[in-house]
Design a protein around this motif. Structure first.
Motif, mmCIF file in Angstrom:
data_model
loop_
_atom_site.group_PDB
_atom_site.id
_atom_site.type_symbol
_atom_site.label_atom_id
_atom_site.label_comp_id
_atom_site.label_asym_id
_atom_site.label_seq_id
_atom_site.Cartn_x
_atom_site.Cartn_y
_atom_site.Cartn_z
ATOM 1 N N ALA A 199 0.836 -1.207 0.000
ATOM 2 C CA ALA A 199 0.000 0.000 0.000
ATOM 3 C C ALA A 199 0.871 1.257 0.000
ATOM 4 N N TYR A 200 1.904 1.238 0.839
ATOM 5 C CA TYR A 200 2.808 2.389 0.885
ATOM 6 C C TYR A 200 3.515 2.561 -0.459
ATOM 7 N N ASN A 202 2.424 1.791 -3.393
ATOM 8 C CA ASN A 202 1.488 2.368 -4.362
ATOM 9 C C ASN A 202 1.303 3.863 -4.147
ATOM 10 N N ILE A 203 1.194 4.260 -2.878
ATOM 11 C CA ILE A 203 0.996 5.679 -2.572
ATOM 12 C C ILE A 203 2.265 6.481 -2.851
ATOM 13 N N ARG A 204 3.382 5.968 -2.377
ATOM 14 C CA ARG A 204 4.663 6.688 -2.517
ATOM 15 C C ARG A 204 5.026 6.928 -3.976
ATOM 16 N N PHE A 205 4.815 5.926 -4.798
ATOM 17 C CA PHE A 205 5.220 6.033 -6.202
ATOM 18 C C PHE A 205 4.054 6.281 -7.146
ATOM 19 N N ASP A 206 2.908 6.605 -6.560
ATOM 20 C CA ASP A 206 1.726 6.999 -7.336
ATOM 21 C C ASP A 206 1.375 5.921 -8.376
ATOM 22 N N LEU A 207 1.321 4.677 -7.899
ATOM 23 C CA LEU A 207 1.051 3.565 -8.807
ATOM 24 C C LEU A 207 -0.435 3.278 -8.971
ATOM 25 N N GLU A 208 -1.223 3.707 -7.989
ATOM 26 C CA GLU A 208 -2.671 3.534 -8.085
ATOM 27 C C GLU A 208 -3.362 4.820 -7.679
ATOM 28 N N LYS A 209 -4.310 5.240 -8.450
ATOM 29 C CA LYS A 209 -5.069 6.465 -8.151
ATOM 30 C C LYS A 209 -6.163 6.140 -7.166
#
Length: 209
Positions: A199-200, A202-209
């Motif tokens: 989850a981190y 995805n958020i850190r690297f903007d992998l999921e909106k």
């Protein structure tokens, strides 16, 4: 971002290595632990046994526990008497870690990889810890020591990891400020630790909106 690297430092018995493998398998990316020693041996031409023996050698060296030999990224040349020194063995491991971070997505456990890669934008660092009871119970599953012996061994291993980290980085291994994410595996369990890392990521690297 083409490749993302996750580094994992872990308290002995916390299951950080297990969590790291789970993350790597979930993402279908390579997992590196002691493989880095073999790769550093291949790169340097220094016998792999020296890399394997270095932890034991340092652990017995009382001067190592109070001295510092901060990593500066410089490789000592082969014609130097210090080519096979503990510092240069660390330098070659760090060189491999940097090459991996520049070439592929992967999970790297230990080896002060979080510090070696601290200036890399494509890297996230994780520290996995747990309470003594959890670590002891988990360690006892894999060893034939008494609880008293295992507790002493756990404390010894964590002390060495802290000494090792401070020797080469000048920082405290257990300091949360050195990491992007700190997880208590005793409270979360391994699956949820993996979920939090993903989850981190995805958020850190903007992998999921």
């Amino acid at each position: 971002m083409e490749n993302i690297v996750i580094t994992i430092a872990r308290q002995y018995g916390s299951g950080g290595r297990t969590v790291g493998k789970m993350v790597a398998e979930k993402l279908n990316i390579p997992f590196y632990d002691r493989e880095i020693l073999r790769m550093a041996s291949d790169e340097s031409g220094i016998n792999e046994s020296l890399f394997n023996q270095v932890d034991e050698k340092l652990e017995k060296n009382s001067l190592f526990r109070i001295s510092k030999d901060l990593y500066d990224g410089k490789i000592i040349p082969p014609d130097s008497d210090d080519y096979t020194s503990t510092k240069n063995l660390f330098n070659f491991q760090a060189k491999i870690i940097k090459e991996l971070a520049e070439s592929e997505s992967c999970v790297i456990v230990g080896r002060a990889a979080d510090f070696v890669l601290k200036d890399y934008e494509n890297v996230m660092s994780v520290f996995v810890h747990a309470d003594e009871k959890f670590c002891l119970e988990r360690a006892m599953e894999r060893n034939s020591m008494t609880e008293e012996e295992m507790l002493r061994y756990m404390l010894k291993r964590d002390k060495f990891r802290g000494d090792y980290y401070k020797h080469y980085t000048g920082q405290e291994w257990w300091d949360a400020r050195n990491y992007d994410l700190c997880l208590n595996s005793g409270k979360l369990g391994f699956e949820k630790c993996m979920d939090e890392i993903l989850a981190y990521r995805n958020i850190r690297f903007d992998l999921e909106k």
